[in-house]
Write a protein that holds these residues in place. Structure first.
Motif, PDB file in Angstrom:
ATOM      1  N   SER A 227      47.610  40.150  25.497  1.00 40.64           N
ATOM      2  CA  SER A 227      48.096  39.429  26.669  1.00 40.64           C
ATOM      3  C   SER A 227      47.320  39.879  27.896  1.00 40.64           C
ATOM      4  N   VAL A 228      47.523  39.197  29.023  1.00 41.73           N
ATOM      5  CA  VAL A 228      46.866  39.597  30.266  1.00 41.73           C
ATOM      6  C   VAL A 228      47.318  41.005  30.653  1.00 41.73           C
ATOM      7  N   ALA A 229      48.618  41.270  30.522  1.00 40.45           N
ATOM      8  CA  ALA A 229      49.127  42.599  30.876  1.00 40.45           C
ATOM      9  C   ALA A 229      48.516  43.680  29.986  1.00 40.45           C
ATOM     10  N   GLN A 230      48.386  43.398  28.692  1.00 37.61           N
ATOM     11  CA  GLN A 230      47.776  44.378  27.787  1.00 37.61           C
ATOM     12  C   GLN A 230      46.312  44.600  28.130  1.00 37.61           C
ATOM     13  N   THR A 231      45.614  43.529  28.496  1.00 36.24           N
ATOM     14  CA  THR A 231      44.208  43.649  28.870  1.00 36.24           C
ATOM     15  C   THR A 231      44.063  44.479  30.134  1.00 36.24           C
ATOM     16  N   VAL A 232      44.920  44.234  31.115  1.00 37.57           N
ATOM     17  CA  VAL A 232      44.875  45.008  32.361  1.00 37.57           C
ATOM     18  C   VAL A 232      45.208  46.473  32.087  1.00 37.57           C
ATOM     19  N   THR A 233      46.163  46.712  31.201  1.00 38.27           N
ATOM     20  CA  THR A 233      46.518  48.092  30.841  1.00 38.27           C
ATOM     21  C   THR A 233      45.306  48.830  30.279  1.00 38.27           C
ATOM     22  N   ARG A 264      49.356  35.369  36.816  1.00 34.05           N
ATOM     23  CA  ARG A 264      49.418  35.454  35.355  1.00 34.05           C
ATOM     24  C   ARG A 264      50.220  36.674  34.907  1.00 34.05           C
ATOM     25  N   LEU A 265      50.105  37.762  35.631  1.00 27.44           N
ATOM     26  CA  LEU A 265      50.921  38.941  35.320  1.00 27.44           C
ATOM     27  C   LEU A 265      52.406  38.649  35.566  1.00 27.44           C
ATOM     28  N   GLN A 266      52.702  37.987  36.678  1.00 25.70           N
ATOM     29  CA  GLN A 266      54.092  37.654  36.992  1.00 25.70           C
ATOM     30  C   GLN A 266      54.695  36.748  35.921  1.00 25.70           C
ATOM     31  N   ALA A 267      53.857  35.850  35.373  1.00 25.11           N
ATOM     32  CA  ALA A 267      54.337  34.956  34.312  1.00 25.11           C
ATOM     33  C   ALA A 267      54.723  35.737  33.062  1.00 25.11           C
ATOM     34  N   GLU A 268      54.151  36.932  32.897  1.00 26.63           N
ATOM     35  CA  GLU A 268      54.480  37.789  31.751  1.00 26.63           C
ATOM     36  C   GLU A 268      55.519  38.842  32.121  1.00 26.63           C
ATOM     37  N   GLY A 269      56.071  38.725  33.337  1.00 28.67           N
ATOM     38  CA  GLY A 269      57.101  39.664  33.778  1.00 28.67           C
ATOM     39  C   GLY A 269      56.559  41.012  34.190  1.00 28.67           C
ATOM     40  N   LYS A 270      55.283  41.058  34.584  1.00 28.87           N
ATOM     41  CA  LYS A 270      54.638  42.316  34.969  1.00 28.87           C
ATOM     42  C   LYS A 270      54.068  42.192  36.384  1.00 28.87           C
ATOM     43  N   SER A 271      53.727  43.332  36.957  1.00 28.52           N
ATOM     44  CA  SER A 271      53.033  43.336  38.242  1.00 28.52           C
ATOM     45  C   SER A 271      51.879  44.328  38.169  1.00 28.52           C
ATOM     46  N   PHE A 272      50.834  44.069  38.935  1.00 27.03           N
ATOM     47  CA  PHE A 272      49.688  44.970  38.923  1.00 27.03           C
ATOM     48  C   PHE A 272      50.099  46.369  39.383  1.00 27.03           C
ATOM     49  N   ARG A 273      50.943  46.418  40.375  1.00 27.77           N
ATOM     50  CA  ARG A 273      51.384  47.719  40.902  1.00 27.77           C
ATOM     51  C   ARG A 273      52.077  48.545  39.821  1.00 27.77           C
TER      52      ARG A 273
END
Length: 337
Positions: A227-233, A264-273
């Motif tokens: 996912s986008v969140a996993q990629t950012v992680t 896109r992070l918000q759509a996955e329930g995540k935030s960059f912060r």
């Protein structure tokens, strides 16, 4: 999420155990793993299984450099299809990016990365699985794999190995393998070498074969993409100890506008912060548990201008100060679960 690790060079683990006087089948089975699993490099272990196995190996053998002994037996062949792709890359940079880009297809829980800063290139390895045991052994092995790969593809060994772990009692195996003593208690697990080496052509590369291999690699691991969140992680865990890590730099890495990445992070329930905080917390825990770095050094390495800001953030994450976490070790993690 247990994460996963391709067996790869771990096929050498039973032989290393045998050379150290242990019964491989008995020890591997005792760690809750089918010994047959390690006979095929294309099999996978979960990160929980891998950590348990490496910890059992160190406990049984008393060998603090067990991961090094396994990793140093590697070649690009150990990487399977990706290794073949790397051997047919135009340059060393292309080859290393093959590794970093495709690693997410068969490894979930750790990230290989290539970062260039001030004319120095770093090929590094960072674990982001939250419950991984024996991170020092896994990282030792991964950095040894990287050392062999760079040496094989370029004909030149990296200048220095950086290891985010306390120095073991016996440094001789490290000196023998690397040709010098690695920098222990480092802020990252990485190999450092001149960025100019990245343009070195890979000897014997076949352009047409590479085209075929690119298609094979893409189809062989046709798994669900992160996912986008996993990629950012993954990106944050790799870059958390480098300056100027921000929403803007990560968005650029992903060829997105920062606002698009946020949406896109918000759509996955995540935030960059929040993801940045998680990456800093993981990095801090590993440096506190694995190295002798001072708390002030860790704070600076993670981008905090003041140690007090780091201590405040760490207490918010864990309800403990960094010094208390270091004293209690994994008990702090148990408290959070």
């Amino acid at each position: 999420m247990d994460g996963q690790q391709r067996v790869g060079v771990l096929v050498a683990l039973p032989l290393v155990l045998q050379e150290l006087g242990e019964d491989p089948a008995r020890l591997i089975a005792g760690a809750g793993i089918d010994p047959e699993l390690l006979h095929n490099p294309e099999n996978s272990l979960t990160f929980v299984e891998l950590g348990r196995l490496l910890e059992a190996c160190v406990t049984a053998t008393g060998c603090e450099h067990f991961g090094l002994l396994v990793g140093q037996r590697s070649t690009t062949e150990s990487l399977g299809l990706v290794g073949r792709l790397m051997r047919n890359a135009p340059t060393l940079k292309d080859a290393l990016l093959d590794l970093c880009t495709n690693q997410k297809r068969y490894v979930r829980g750790a990230v290989a990365y290539l970062v260039v800063q001030d004319e120095i290139a770093f090929l590094g390895y960072a674990v982001h699985h939250p419950a991984m045991l024996a991170i020092d052994q896994l990282s030792d092995g991964a950095i040894a794999v990287g050392f062999n790969i760079i040496s094989e593809l370029s004909g030149t060994a990296p200048d220095e190995a950086l290891l985010a772990r306390r120095a073991p009692g016996n440094l001789a195996p490290y000196r023998q393998f690397y040709g010098s003593t690695p920098r222990f208690d480092a802020q990252q697990n990485a190999l450092a070498f001149p960025a100019s080496l990245l343009t070195h052509p890979v000897r014997g590369a076949d352009r047409e074969l590479r085209k075929t291999l690119e298609k094979l690699v893409a189809s062989y691991w046709a798994v669900e993409q992160p996912s986008v969140a996993q990629t950012v992680t993954r990106l944050l865990r790799a870059r958390i100890v480098f300056p100027n890590t921000s929403l803007e730099t990560v968005a650029t890495e992903l060829s997105m506008h920062p606002r698009t990445l946020n949406r896109r992070l918000q759509a996955e329930g995540k935030s960059f912060r929040d993801l940045m905080s998680e990456a800093r917390f993981q990095g801090a825990r590993q440096l506190l548990e694995g190295t002798r770095m001072e708390v002030t050094e860790i704070a600076l390495a993670l981008g905090y201008a003041e140690p007090s800001s780091f201590t405040h953030a760490f207490h918010k994450w864990s309800e403990m100060t960094p010094s208390e976490w270091r004293k209690h070790g994994n008990a702090g993690l148990d408290r959070l679960q």
